[in-house]
Design an enzyme around this catalytic site. Structure first.
Site, mmCIF file in Angstrom:
data_model
loop_
_atom_site.group_PDB
_atom_site.id
_atom_site.type_symbol
_atom_site.label_atom_id
_atom_site.label_comp_id
_atom_site.label_asym_id
_atom_site.label_seq_id
_atom_site.Cartn_x
_atom_site.Cartn_y
_atom_site.Cartn_z
ATOM 1 N N LYS A 154 0.851 -1.208 0.000
ATOM 2 C CA LYS A 154 0.000 0.000 0.000
ATOM 3 C C LYS A 154 0.878 1.246 0.000
ATOM 4 C CE LYS A 154 -0.255 -0.227 5.040
ATOM 5 N NZ LYS A 154 -1.064 -0.680 6.190
ATOM 6 N N TYR A 160 14.655 30.934 6.444
ATOM 7 C CA TYR A 160 13.456 31.665 6.892
ATOM 8 C C TYR A 160 13.470 31.849 8.402
ATOM 9 C CZ TYR A 160 11.177 31.010 2.347
ATOM 10 O OH TYR A 160 10.844 31.039 1.022
ATOM 11 N N MET A 183 10.688 24.658 1.206
ATOM 12 C CA MET A 183 9.922 23.748 0.358
ATOM 13 C C MET A 183 10.831 22.913 -0.546
ATOM 14 S SD MET A 183 6.843 24.619 -2.298
ATOM 15 C CE MET A 183 5.823 25.405 -1.075
HETATM 16 C C1 LIG Z 1 -0.356 -1.660 6.764
HETATM 17 C C2 LIG Z 1 -0.977 -2.892 7.262
HETATM 18 C C3 LIG Z 1 -0.212 -4.044 7.452
HETATM 19 C C4 LIG Z 1 1.286 -4.074 7.298
HETATM 20 O O1 LIG Z 1 1.872 -3.606 8.483
HETATM 21 P P1 LIG Z 1 3.449 -3.550 8.674
HETATM 22 O O2 LIG Z 1 3.605 -3.126 10.090
HETATM 23 O O3 LIG Z 1 3.964 -2.536 7.725
HETATM 24 O O4 LIG Z 1 3.973 -4.903 8.390
HETATM 25 C C5 LIG Z 1 -0.878 -5.202 7.814
HETATM 26 N N1 LIG Z 1 -2.218 -5.221 8.003
HETATM 27 C C6 LIG Z 1 -2.980 -4.118 7.861
HETATM 28 C C7 LIG Z 1 -4.440 -4.212 8.088
HETATM 29 C C8 LIG Z 1 -2.379 -2.924 7.490
HETATM 30 O O5 LIG Z 1 -3.140 -1.826 7.348
#
Ligand SMILES: *Cc1c(COP(=O)(O)O)cnc(C)c1O
Length: 376
Positions: A38, A269, A317
């Protein structure tokens, strides 16, 4: 090795593959490993990481949203199962079915929604039911009896998996993880008694794997952070760390300018840094738009010519100013290392996170879209 980009991330496919193999070795042959990719694989590039894992024989991938899953399918990722952990909204159901994505379901009403859509499409839509075992985020809090009724009444929605997620798996000062597991197992037991048995049961992500919480491994685990080389530090008296993983990403940026400042000169800044003595500074071509946390202003470090160098003044930035007083070896066009290893000095996402007051996940996911990804 340098590349002609102001800021770029070198990502080692071999390192990710090795980390994946190490996760597989720790959990053993009877436990499948879903590679969690993800958020563009925590900044490492979802497509490249998916291809790398597929080449290692991975059969399970996991993303957060339907959109992320569709992106993988549209780019030729054919892994048998792509679990959409963040669930779905009604308007996303046609895309789920069309692209053979497997949604996590977080309420019993959603089972009915999938059932109706499956019937219309002439297919059974597989899903994994997520139980809220005590994290208080996504997942159903329905009773086992209610779950049995909903699962059994849906002919075109296939109960393929049951899952939950731990809130505190690396924390050995609280019983929360074992309480969550007990609750989960109690529900699972009641479903089993009623003859409702999922093919896959999964509750563990990186920390529960790394610290050997075997009771939570079942026959599938979901590994994200570990693939990218990290396990969270434990709290309390934790067992020995089982996972041998190493960071796969090195982040570099170019020096745009070098100059000497007189004593008393202000930098950046707000003039929040004042040179206490004459010094040499370098202006680096990456700033908070690239993911250099603003909180690192006057606190963070980079590696320049193989030594840690302080960030001076506020991060802009597009630019960050660093102390180069220790070296005359660098010139405009040379790289400094924002994250990674150089000359035996190491700066990883956990070290940076500590200084920035955040977590390593946040540092990795924060590396901006403007930073070129280069795969080695
Ligand atoms: C992101 C996520 C994982 C992976 O977690 P890690 O700590 O990065 O291994 C597993 N299960 C769910 C539901 C997640 O949202």
């Amino acid at each position: 090795m340098s590349f002609p980009y102001r800021s770029y991330a070198l990502i080692s496919r071999e390192r990710i593959a090795r980390n994946y193999r190490n996760v597989c070795a720790v959990v053993g042959a009877d436990v499948a490993v879903a590679g969690v990719i993800k958020a563009d694989a925590y900044g490492h590039g979802a497509l490249e990481v998916a291809r790398t894992l597929e080449a290692e024989g991975a059969r399970w991938l996991a993303v957060s949203s339907v959109e992320e899953g569709v992106h993988l399918r549209e780019n030729g990722i054919t892994a048998p199962s792509i679990l959409v952990m963040g669930g779905f909204l009604n308007y996303e159901i046609p895309a789920l079915i069309e692209h053979r994505l497997t949604p996590a379901v977080h309420s019993l009403a959603e089972i009915g929604d999938l059932d109706r859509a499956g019937r219309l499409a002439g297919r059974t839509v597989p899903y994994h039911l997520k139980i809220d075992s005590g994290m208080g985020r996504l997942g159903t809090r329905a009773t086992a009896g209610e779950i049995v009724a909903a699962v059994s009444g849906a002919a075109h929605a296939g109960f393929e998996g049951m899952m939950t997620h731990f809130a505190s798996a690396a924390d050995y000062t609280t019983p929360q993880t074992s309480q969550q597991l007990d609750f989960f197992h109690e529900t699972l037991g009641k479903l089993t008694e009623a003859g409702v048995v999922p093919a896959y049961v999964h509750t563990s992500s990186t920390n529960a794997i790394g610290y050997g919480r075997r009771g939570g491994w079942h026959n599938l685990v979901r590994a994200g952070h570990a693939l990218y080389g990290y396990v969270s530090p434990a709290r309390g008296e934790a067992p020995r760390q089982l996972l041998e993983v190493k960071p796969a990403l090195t982040w570099k940026a170019k020096i745009l300018a070098i100059k000497d400042l007189p004593e008393g000169a202000l930098v950046g800044y707000g003039g929040s840094f004042r040179a206490a003595a004459p010094m040499r500074i370098g202006v680096i071509g990456a700033g908070y738009a690239d993911g250099v946390f603003h909180r690192l202003s006057n606190r963070g470090k980079v590696i320049a010519d193989g030594k840690l160098a302080s960030i001076l003044g506020t991060i802009s930035m597009d630019l960050t100013t660093v102390d180069l007083s220790h070296t005359a070896a660098l010139a405009p066009g040379d790289d400094v290392t924002l994250l990674g290893e150089e000359g035996g000095v190491r700066l990883d996402a956990q070290q940076i996170a500590k200084i920035a007051g955040t977590i390593s996940y946040n540092i990795l996911c924060g590396i901006g879209a403007r930073v070129h990804r280069v795969y080695t």
